[in-house]
Design a protein around this motif. Structure first.
Motif, PDB file in Angstrom:
ATOM      1  N   GLN A   3       0.835  -1.185   0.000  1.00 25.48           N
ATOM      2  CA  GLN A   3       0.000   0.000   0.000  1.00 25.48           C
ATOM      3  C   GLN A   3       0.876   1.243   0.000  1.00 25.48           C
ATOM      4  O   GLN A   3       1.914   1.287   0.677  1.00 25.48           O
ATOM      5  CB  GLN A   3      -0.953  -0.015   1.188  1.00 25.48           C
ATOM      6  CG  GLN A   3      -1.977  -1.120   1.015  1.00 25.48           C
ATOM      7  CD  GLN A   3      -2.927  -1.234   2.181  1.00 25.48           C
ATOM      8  OE1 GLN A   3      -2.607  -0.892   3.297  1.00 25.48           O
ATOM      9  NE2 GLN A   3      -4.111  -1.743   1.894  1.00 25.48           N
ATOM     10  N   GLN A  36     -10.241   2.767  -9.420  1.00 21.44           N
ATOM     11  CA  GLN A  36     -11.339   1.877  -9.029  1.00 21.44           C
ATOM     12  C   GLN A  36     -11.482   0.739 -10.033  1.00 21.44           C
ATOM     13  O   GLN A  36     -11.603  -0.428  -9.651  1.00 21.44           O
ATOM     14  CB  GLN A  36     -12.655   2.653  -8.939  1.00 21.44           C
ATOM     15  CG  GLN A  36     -12.726   3.585  -7.768  1.00 21.44           C
ATOM     16  CD  GLN A  36     -13.958   4.482  -7.811  1.00 21.44           C
ATOM     17  OE1 GLN A  36     -14.343   4.992  -8.866  1.00 21.44           O
ATOM     18  NE2 GLN A  36     -14.573   4.681  -6.653  1.00 21.44           N
ATOM     19  N   LEU A  41      -7.541   1.127  -5.855  1.00 21.04           N
ATOM     20  CA  LEU A  41      -7.906   2.216  -4.952  1.00 21.04           C
ATOM     21  C   LEU A  41      -8.347   1.673  -3.602  1.00 21.04           C
ATOM     22  O   LEU A  41      -9.208   0.804  -3.512  1.00 21.04           O
ATOM     23  CB  LEU A  41      -9.039   3.058  -5.547  1.00 21.04           C
ATOM     24  CG  LEU A  41      -9.486   4.245  -4.697  1.00 21.04           C
ATOM     25  CD1 LEU A  41      -8.385   5.291  -4.610  1.00 21.04           C
ATOM     26  CD2 LEU A  41     -10.760   4.848  -5.250  1.00 21.04           C
ATOM     27  N   VAL A  42      -7.740   2.190  -2.543  1.00 21.80           N
ATOM     28  CA  VAL A  42      -8.167   1.894  -1.180  1.00 21.80           C
ATOM     29  C   VAL A  42      -9.001   3.070  -0.674  1.00 21.80           C
ATOM     30  O   VAL A  42     -10.074   2.898  -0.131  1.00 21.80           O
ATOM     31  CB  VAL A  42      -6.967   1.635  -0.243  1.00 21.80           C
ATOM     32  CG1 VAL A  42      -7.415   1.459   1.199  1.00 21.80           C
ATOM     33  CG2 VAL A  42      -6.178   0.411  -0.719  1.00 21.80           C
ATOM     34  N   PHE A  43      -8.507   4.299  -0.876  1.00 21.34           N
ATOM     35  CA  PHE A  43      -9.207   5.491  -0.421  1.00 21.34           C
ATOM     36  C   PHE A  43      -8.638   6.705  -1.136  1.00 21.34           C
ATOM     37  O   PHE A  43      -7.448   6.757  -1.420  1.00 21.34           O
ATOM     38  CB  PHE A  43      -9.030   5.684   1.096  1.00 21.34           C
ATOM     39  CG  PHE A  43      -9.643   6.954   1.603  1.00 21.34           C
ATOM     40  CD1 PHE A  43     -10.991   6.999   1.917  1.00 21.34           C
ATOM     41  CD2 PHE A  43      -8.881   8.110   1.741  1.00 21.34           C
ATOM     42  CE1 PHE A  43     -11.571   8.182   2.363  1.00 21.34           C
ATOM     43  CE2 PHE A  43      -9.453   9.285   2.192  1.00 21.34           C
ATOM     44  CZ  PHE A  43     -10.802   9.317   2.502  1.00 21.34           C
ATOM     45  N   ALA A  44      -9.474   7.712  -1.389  1.00 24.10           N
ATOM     46  CA  ALA A  44      -9.020   8.996  -1.918  1.00 24.10           C
ATOM     47  C   ALA A  44      -9.918  10.092  -1.377  1.00 24.10           C
ATOM     48  O   ALA A  44     -11.127   9.894  -1.248  1.00 24.10           O
ATOM     49  CB  ALA A  44      -9.044   9.000  -3.443  1.00 24.10           C
ATOM     50  N   GLY A  45      -9.333  11.222  -1.050  1.00 20.76           N
ATOM     51  CA  GLY A  45     -10.139  12.342  -0.586  1.00 20.76           C
ATOM     52  C   GLY A  45      -9.312  13.571  -0.302  1.00 20.76           C
ATOM     53  O   GLY A  45      -8.134  13.490   0.028  1.00 20.76           O
ATOM     54  N   THR A  82      -4.480   9.902  -1.258  1.00 23.31           N
ATOM     55  CA  THR A  82      -4.991   8.708  -1.925  1.00 23.31           C
ATOM     56  C   THR A  82      -4.174   7.537  -1.413  1.00 23.31           C
ATOM     57  O   THR A  82      -2.952   7.635  -1.291  1.00 23.31           O
ATOM     58  CB  THR A  82      -4.823   8.828  -3.455  1.00 23.31           C
ATOM     59  OG1 THR A  82      -5.511  10.000  -3.907  1.00 23.31           O
ATOM     60  CG2 THR A  82      -5.353   7.605  -4.172  1.00 23.31           C
ATOM     61  N   LEU A 122      -5.687  -1.361   7.059  1.00 25.26           N
ATOM     62  CA  LEU A 122      -6.278  -1.184   5.745  1.00 25.26           C
ATOM     63  C   LEU A 122      -6.382  -2.480   4.976  1.00 25.26           C
ATOM     64  O   LEU A 122      -6.760  -2.493   3.815  1.00 25.26           O
ATOM     65  CB  LEU A 122      -5.455  -0.174   4.941  1.00 25.26           C
ATOM     66  CG  LEU A 122      -5.465   1.248   5.494  1.00 25.26           C
ATOM     67  CD1 LEU A 122      -4.472   2.116   4.756  1.00 25.26           C
ATOM     68  CD2 LEU A 122      -6.862   1.840   5.392  1.00 25.26           C
TER      69      LEU A 122
END
Length: 124
Positions: A3, A36, A41-45, A82, A122
């Motif tokens: 990751q 995605q 993708l694990v997370f993005a923001g 991300t 995660l």
């Protein structure tokens, strides 16, 4: 798989007209959709820009103290992040490049330590 964190400091964004920011929405969301689609993708923001909405927690004294604002006075602060799960550094760097291109500002990419609490939490 490992990751990786792709992130930027808010100050790296630079000063731009509102229209410029609107022009970055489609290219940057296209990169997230591609992540995605490829299953990385694990997370993005993005983060709220107002530092007065931040809080800090410190337990180094043996007691938890939570205060308003960032932990330290700084000229730069995190703007967004991300997290991806990819096989190697080369792939992570390629995604970071795509994010930088999509957003229009620099990104940094770093691998989580193997076996670290973050990676375990995660699913890594």
């Amino acid at each position: 798989m490992a990751q990786y964190l792709i992130y930027f400091n808010q100050q790296w964004v630079g000063d731009h007209e509102e229209a410029w920011f609107h022009s970055r929405v489609e290219p940057s969301t296209a990169v997230v959709r591609a992540m995605q689609d490829e299953g990385v993708l694990v997370f993005a923001g993005g983060l709220v820009e107002e530092l007065e909405e931040a809080a800090s927690a410190d337990a180094t004294s043996g007691e938890v103290v939570v205060t308003d604002g960032p932990f330290a006075e700084t000229k730069e602060w995190l703007g967004g992040l991300t997290i991806i799960d990819v096989p190697d550094d080369e792939t992570a760097r390629a995604w970071a490049g795509r994010v930088a291109e999509g957003c229009g500002w620099p990104q940094e990419v770093r691998r989580f330590k193997a076996g670290s609490l973050q990676a375990v939490a995660l699913g890594g």
